[in-house]
Design an enzyme around this catalytic site. Structure first.
Site, short mmCIF file in Angstrom:
data_model
loop_
_atom_site.label_atom_id
_atom_site.label_comp_id
_atom_site.label_asym_id
_atom_site.label_seq_id
_atom_site.Cartn_x
_atom_site.Cartn_y
_atom_site.Cartn_z
N CYS A 1 -22.29 24.84 -3.91
CA CYS A 1 -23.36 24.45 -4.98
C CYS A 1 -24.34 23.57 -4.37
O CYS A 1 -23.98 22.56 -3.64
CB CYS A 1 -22.73 23.69 -5.95
N CYS B 1 -25.13 26.00 -11.72
CA CYS B 1 -23.89 25.35 -11.65
C CYS B 1 -22.66 26.16 -11.58
O CYS B 1 -22.58 27.10 -12.37
CB CYS B 1 -23.40 24.45 -13.10
N GLN C 1 -8.53 22.81 -24.39
CA GLN C 1 -8.85 22.85 -22.95
C GLN C 1 -9.89 23.46 -22.15
O GLN C 1 -10.29 24.55 -22.67
CB GLN C 1 -7.23 23.42 -22.40
N PHE D 1 1.13 15.18 -30.41
CA PHE D 1 -0.02 15.40 -30.07
C PHE D 1 -0.49 16.70 -29.87
O PHE D 1 -0.95 17.33 -29.14
CB PHE D 1 -0.55 14.67 -28.49
N ASN E 1 -2.04 24.49 -29.96
CA ASN E 1 -2.16 25.17 -28.80
C ASN E 1 -0.60 25.59 -28.37
O ASN E 1 -0.29 26.53 -27.66
CB ASN E 1 -2.88 24.32 -27.77
N GLU F 1 -0.04 14.92 -34.97
CA GLU F 1 -1.31 14.75 -34.43
C GLU F 1 -2.04 13.60 -35.24
O GLU F 1 -1.72 13.51 -36.37
CB GLU F 1 -2.15 15.89 -34.46
N ASP G 1 -0.55 8.22 -36.53
CA ASP G 1 -1.16 7.55 -35.51
C ASP G 1 -0.20 7.24 -34.24
O ASP G 1 1.26 6.46 -34.53
CB ASP G 1 -1.60 6.24 -35.72
N CYS H 1 -2.79 14.44 -18.67
CA CYS H 1 -3.91 14.67 -18.07
C CYS H 1 -4.25 13.24 -16.99
O CYS H 1 -5.32 13.05 -16.66
CB CYS H 1 -5.29 15.10 -19.02
#
Length: 490
Positions: free
Chosen positions: A80, A172, A281, A310, A315, A331, A366, A434
């Site tokens: 790039c 990009c 994702q 979560f 997914n 969740e 929560d 993550c």
């Protein structure tokens, strides 16, 4: 510089730095003769470089690369033109100058270092990295919009490197090619709108068949501006959503006849519709492999109950429902739980001949306030899938550890919660992370206080050319009968 090294390298200046490693911000790390650490932007491990220091502290300095005297064999030409150390460079990527396979190796090393230094945990097995396309992978992105009066033009893109200004992006290469080709037309579109000064953001969300663009607008759009958006959509084959306030206010500009935004997990025969402001994702190619590996590692049996913590819009939950005996998805977002329930119903209605979905329930909770009492109320599950945001799953791991500490009579342990006598912790946990720092913290709790061993861990290169580290770890209960073991984890 070591004098002997200098003697064999007459072309290297005496004050040059030898880069020893790279940190999680993609900075090269060197040491001066007195031991002071120098972080060098743009430098790669093994290189001899000169750098301009722009910040000094007692124990470290921050610098920017000015010259490479001996280049690493892993240095490559960035694809790039907006990547680099120059003024106005885009800050979306940090590693385009490093060979893609070497990026993965550095991230794997970062994961192992974090697990050990923060959690004092060493995985018994290092999983093979999950890799995918290095370019055109980013199907989710938040692009800033700025009408720059001095330049009499609109900029759309990521922020400049280490700056709040919007980069002057004209292409990009981490965005899908069709989206990259829209950057200049989008600039022209916004520049011609009445609302050019009150549209701060365009959010991109790609499905398997649809490119959705969510325009954040601070003031109502005129009829003329809406006409311009419709003309653009027809010309470029995109779907416009308008967002006047928070994410929940996003709505289709023209809902009638609009194609659904969705992605498929074909290996499991499921599809997942979503709104463009829902969490999904970023990298669909990696996500498909990620889900398949997570379920393979979990080794779910037909009669088993699984909890997906979560769970988002399903997914992992929906693929799990094709294999398990019972699934609970938990969740914190009520909107995502509603989407997960809708997705389950839609997949059940469209099930192929012979396809079976286990009894599946989704609940709102929560998970950052999880307690041992709530853990017991949620019931025993044979296996857990944990996929938290960057903050990790500390409360969940802490609740699990508290029950184990109470059962083993550890000093200072709280009493067992009511009803815990018959409750059992999961035999196996697959944790998708993550953030390696919060994974390491939670892994330390699971291994040292909750009665688990870290059977395996490895990186997932969800974001090539960035310093973002996604990973996956497997935890097995130490006192459980070996029902798979590390022999089956490779």
């Amino acid at each position: 510089m070591n004098p002997e090294d200098q003697a064999t390298r007459p072309d290297v200046p005496a004050d040059a730095l030898r880069i020893e490693s790279m940190d999680l911000d993609a900075q090269g790390i060197a040491h001066r003769a007195d031991g002071k650490v120098v972080f060098v932007d743009g430098a790669l491990p093994g290189e001899w470089v000169s750098a301009q220091v722009h910040r000094k502290k007692n124990n470290w300095e921050a610098a920017t690369l000015t010259a490479v005297h001996r280049a690493s064999s892993l240095r490559v030409a960035p694809r790039c033109p907006h990547f680099g150390l120059h003024a106005g460079a885009c800050g979306g990527c940090k590693m385009q100058h490093l060979d893609a396979s070497a990026q993965v190796a550095i991230k794997q090393r970062a994961l192992e270092d974090q697990l050990w230094h923060l959690g004092k945990v060493r995985p018994e097995l290092i999983l093979r990295p999950i890799e995918g396309p290095a370019w055109g992978y980013r199907w989710r992105a938040r692009l800033s919009v700025r009408h720059v009066l001095k330049k009499s033009e609109v900029l759309i893109g990521f922020h400049e490197r280490k700056s709040r200004y919007v980069a002057d992006m004209r292409e990009c290469h981490v965005l899908p090619p069709a989206v990259s080709a829209l950057l200049l037309p989008l600039r022209a579109l916004i520049a011609g709108m009445d609302a050019r000064d009150t549209c701060p953001q365009i959010e991109l969300a790609c499905g398997d068949e649809v490119i959705a663009l969510v325009l954040r607008h601070l003031q109502p759009l005129s009829a003329g501006d809406q006409h311009k958006l419709r003309t653009f959509a027809a010309e470029h084959g995109v779907q416009w959503w308008l967002q006047p306030k928070g994410p929940d206010t996003a709505h289709l500009l023209d809902p009638e006849g609009a194609a659904p935004l969705a992605y498929a997990l074909s290996e499991f025969g499921v599809g997942l519709p979503f709104r463009p402001t829902d969490f999904t994702q970023v990298n669909p190619h990696i996500n498909r492999v990620l889900v398949a590996r997570a379920l393979r590692l979990l080794q779910v049996q037909r009669g088993e109950r699984v909890i997906d913590w979560f769970c988002g819009l399903g997914n992992f939950s929906l693929p799990l429902a094709t294999q398990a005996g019972q699934v609970l998805g938990v969740e914190g977002s009520a909107a995502l739980v509603a989407r997960a329930r809708q997705n389950l119903q839609a997949n059940q209605a469209a099930a192929r001949d012979g396809q079976r979905f286990a009894p599946t329930e989704f609940v709102v909770r929560d998970l950052f306030e999880m307690s041992p009492e709530q853990l017991v109320r949620d019931g025993t599950a044979d296996r857990w899938l944990v996929d938290p945001p960057r903050e990790g799953a500390f409360a969940l791991a802490k609740a699990l550890a508290a029950i184990h500490q109470a059962r083993t009579g550890a000093e200072g342990a709280e009493p067992l919660p009511a009803g815990a006598a018959g409750w059992q912790p999961p035999r196996r946990i697959v944790y998708v992370s993550c953030n390696p720092a919060t994974l390491a913290r939670d892994a330390g709790l699971l291994v040292h206080q909750a009665g688990y061993r870290c059977s395996a861990a490895g990186v997932v290169n969800m974001f090539p050319h960035t310093a973002h580290v996604e990973s996956m770890a497997v935890f097995d209960r130490v006192d459980a009968v070996n029902d798979g073991g590390t022999a089956k984890l490779a």
